[in-house]
Design a protein around this motif. Structure first.
Motif, PDB file in Angstrom:
ATOM      1  N   ALA A   7       0.837  -1.206   0.000  1.00 39.59           N
ATOM      2  CA  ALA A   7       0.000   0.000   0.000  1.00 39.59           C
ATOM      3  C   ALA A   7       0.871   1.255   0.000  1.00 39.59           C
ATOM      4  CB  ALA A   7      -0.937  -0.010   1.195  1.00 39.59           C
ATOM      5  N   GLN A   8       1.964   1.242   0.775  1.00 39.26           N
ATOM      6  CA  GLN A   8       2.861   2.397   0.826  1.00 39.26           C
ATOM      7  C   GLN A   8       3.606   2.559  -0.501  1.00 39.26           C
ATOM      8  OE1 GLN A   8       3.128   4.764   3.402  1.00 39.26           O
ATOM      9  NE2 GLN A   8       4.117   5.798   1.701  1.00 39.26           N
ATOM     10  N   GLN A   9       4.047   1.444  -1.082  1.00 40.10           N
ATOM     11  CA  GLN A   9       4.722   1.507  -2.385  1.00 40.10           C
ATOM     12  C   GLN A   9       3.792   2.111  -3.436  1.00 40.10           C
ATOM     13  OE1 GLN A   9       6.524  -2.219  -3.661  1.00 40.10           O
ATOM     14  NE2 GLN A   9       6.932  -2.760  -1.544  1.00 40.10           N
ATOM     15  N   ILE A  35       0.564   3.155 -12.655  1.00 40.93           N
ATOM     16  CA  ILE A  35       0.623   1.798 -12.125  1.00 40.93           C
ATOM     17  C   ILE A  35      -0.770   1.197 -12.081  1.00 40.93           C
ATOM     18  CG2 ILE A  35       2.640   2.286 -10.675  1.00 40.93           C
ATOM     19  CD1 ILE A  35       0.599   2.171  -8.284  1.00 40.93           C
ATOM     20  N   PHE A  36      -0.818  -0.099 -11.931  1.00 44.45           N
ATOM     21  CA  PHE A  36      -2.019  -0.799 -11.490  1.00 44.45           C
ATOM     22  C   PHE A  36      -1.549  -1.995 -10.693  1.00 44.45           C
ATOM     23  CE2 PHE A  36      -1.211  -2.871 -15.588  1.00 44.45           C
ATOM     24  CZ  PHE A  36      -1.438  -4.219 -15.308  1.00 44.45           C
ATOM     25  N   ASP A  37      -2.431  -2.561  -9.910  1.00 41.46           N
ATOM     26  CA  ASP A  37      -2.025  -3.712  -9.106  1.00 41.46           C
ATOM     27  C   ASP A  37      -3.112  -4.771  -9.145  1.00 41.46           C
ATOM     28  OD1 ASP A  37      -3.561  -3.512  -6.209  1.00 41.46           O
ATOM     29  OD2 ASP A  37      -3.196  -1.532  -7.076  1.00 41.46           O
ATOM     30  N   TYR A  38      -2.702  -5.985  -8.838  1.00 42.55           N
ATOM     31  CA  TYR A  38      -3.637  -7.103  -8.753  1.00 42.55           C
ATOM     32  C   TYR A  38      -3.097  -8.129  -7.768  1.00 42.55           C
ATOM     33  CZ  TYR A  38      -0.393  -9.627 -11.792  1.00 42.55           C
ATOM     34  OH  TYR A  38       0.724 -10.229 -12.310  1.00 42.55           O
ATOM     35  N   TYR A  39      -3.978  -8.955  -7.268  1.00 40.83           N
ATOM     36  CA  TYR A  39      -3.572 -10.000  -6.338  1.00 40.83           C
ATOM     37  C   TYR A  39      -3.309 -11.276  -7.130  1.00 40.83           C
ATOM     38  CZ  TYR A  39      -3.185 -12.862  -2.196  1.00 40.83           C
ATOM     39  OH  TYR A  39      -2.698 -13.694  -1.239  1.00 40.83           O
ATOM     40  N   ASP A  40      -2.118 -11.857  -6.950  1.00 38.57           N
ATOM     41  CA  ASP A  40      -1.735 -13.090  -7.639  1.00 38.57           C
ATOM     42  C   ASP A  40      -1.874 -14.254  -6.663  1.00 38.57           C
ATOM     43  OD1 ASP A  40      -0.255 -15.292  -8.690  1.00 38.57           O
ATOM     44  OD2 ASP A  40       0.916 -13.915  -9.925  1.00 38.57           O
ATOM     45  N   VAL A  93       0.766  -7.826  -6.811  1.00 41.55           N
ATOM     46  CA  VAL A  93       1.763  -7.484  -7.820  1.00 41.55           C
ATOM     47  C   VAL A  93       1.478  -6.061  -8.285  1.00 41.55           C
ATOM     48  CG1 VAL A  93       2.660  -8.003 -10.114  1.00 41.55           C
ATOM     49  CG2 VAL A  93       2.036  -9.870  -8.562  1.00 41.55           C
ATOM     50  N   ILE A  94       2.500  -5.240  -8.253  1.00 41.98           N
ATOM     51  CA  ILE A  94       2.375  -3.862  -8.741  1.00 41.98           C
ATOM     52  C   ILE A  94       2.966  -3.822 -10.138  1.00 41.98           C
ATOM     53  CG2 ILE A  94       3.025  -1.452  -8.388  1.00 41.98           C
ATOM     54  CD1 ILE A  94       3.423  -2.177  -5.391  1.00 41.98           C
ATOM     55  N   PRO A 116       6.287   2.448 -24.414  1.00 39.43           N
ATOM     56  CA  PRO A 116       5.923   2.091 -23.039  1.00 39.43           C
ATOM     57  C   PRO A 116       6.070   0.587 -22.828  1.00 39.43           C
ATOM     58  CG  PRO A 116       4.161   3.338 -24.109  1.00 39.43           C
ATOM     59  CD  PRO A 116       5.156   2.974 -25.163  1.00 39.43           C
ATOM     60  N   LEU A 117       6.454   0.213 -21.623  1.00 40.26           N
ATOM     61  CA  LEU A 117       6.625  -1.190 -21.259  1.00 40.26           C
ATOM     62  C   LEU A 117       6.056  -1.385 -19.859  1.00 40.26           C
ATOM     63  CD1 LEU A 117       8.030  -4.042 -21.519  1.00 40.26           C
ATOM     64  CD2 LEU A 117      10.011  -2.964 -20.435  1.00 40.26           C
ATOM     65  N   TRP A 118       5.052  -2.225 -19.740  1.00 35.42           N
ATOM     66  CA  TRP A 118       4.496  -2.546 -18.426  1.00 35.42           C
ATOM     67  C   TRP A 118       5.237  -3.746 -17.864  1.00 35.42           C
ATOM     68  CZ3 TRP A 118       1.078   0.298 -15.692  1.00 35.42           C
ATOM     69  CH2 TRP A 118       0.380   1.282 -16.377  1.00 35.42           C
ATOM     70  N   ALA A 119       5.701  -3.627 -16.625  1.00 32.16           N
ATOM     71  CA  ALA A 119       6.413  -4.735 -15.972  1.00 32.16           C
ATOM     72  C   ALA A 119       6.124  -4.719 -14.482  1.00 32.16           C
ATOM     73  CB  ALA A 119       7.908  -4.617 -16.222  1.00 32.16           C
ATOM     74  N   GLY A 120       6.259  -5.878 -13.866  1.00 37.30           N
ATOM     75  CA  GLY A 120       6.066  -6.001 -12.432  1.00 37.30           C
ATOM     76  C   GLY A 120       7.146  -5.255 -11.676  1.00 37.30           C
TER      77      GLY A 120
END
Length: 160
Positions: free
Chosen positions: A34-36, A47-52, A59-60, A150-154
């Motif tokens: 949450a802080q990150q 950013i976006f995040d999801y639960y793996d 994962v951010i 643009p490149l989306w990465a974890g």
């Protein structure tokens, strides 16, 4: 014998009482997800995040910028000038890494000879990536031209 035993006992006791160094290094806990997320958003990162479920963690995903350094129109420098440009190019990339703007960079094996190298910029937006890559002496000289995608990465995932 009694004196020898007393002497050895005293040596052993004194050695046990010798100065014990305290570990003064501090271990800092990693910020929570949450802080990150809050920090990245506050600094303008997309950013976006999801639960793996497989790793049982959030994962951010962050948008990075992949700069393709392609063959430029001005490749006719003499050896001395080309060496100077290349030295400046490597210095620039090292500075970008040291300052935290670039996460990875290096030459690319391209059978067509078009793309000479790549750099992944860890900056909030395309305009920032573009302005940083244009500070490169090889780009300024026309030896290289840039194409940024643009490149989306974890966030935080390492190369393996």
């Amino acid at each position: 014998m009694k004196i020898t035993f007393t002497f050895l006992a005293l040596v052993l006791l004194l050695s046990c009482l010798s100065k014990v160094e305290k570990n003064t290094s501090t271990v800092t806990a990693s910020p929570s997800k949450a802080q990150q997320i809050a920090d990245l958003k506050a600094n303008g990162f997309e950013i976006f995040d999801y639960y793996d479920n497989d790793i049982q963690d959030t994962v951010i995903m962050q948008k990075y910028f992949l700069a393709f350094l392609n063959t430029g129109p001005n490749r006719s420098q003499d050896e001395e000038e080309a060496t100077k440009i290349q030295r400046g190019h490597r210095t620039h990339l090292g500075r970008m890494y040291k300052l935290g703007y670039a996460d990875i960079s290096g030459p690319l094996e391209d059978s067509l000879g078009i793309t000479q190298g790549i750099t992944i910029y860890n900056v909030p937006n395309l305009a920032t990536a573009d302005s940083l890559v244009r500070l490169d002496p090889a780009v300024q000289s026309g030896k290289l031209v840039v194409d940024i995608k643009p490149l989306w990465a974890g966030k935080g995932f390492a190369l393996r």
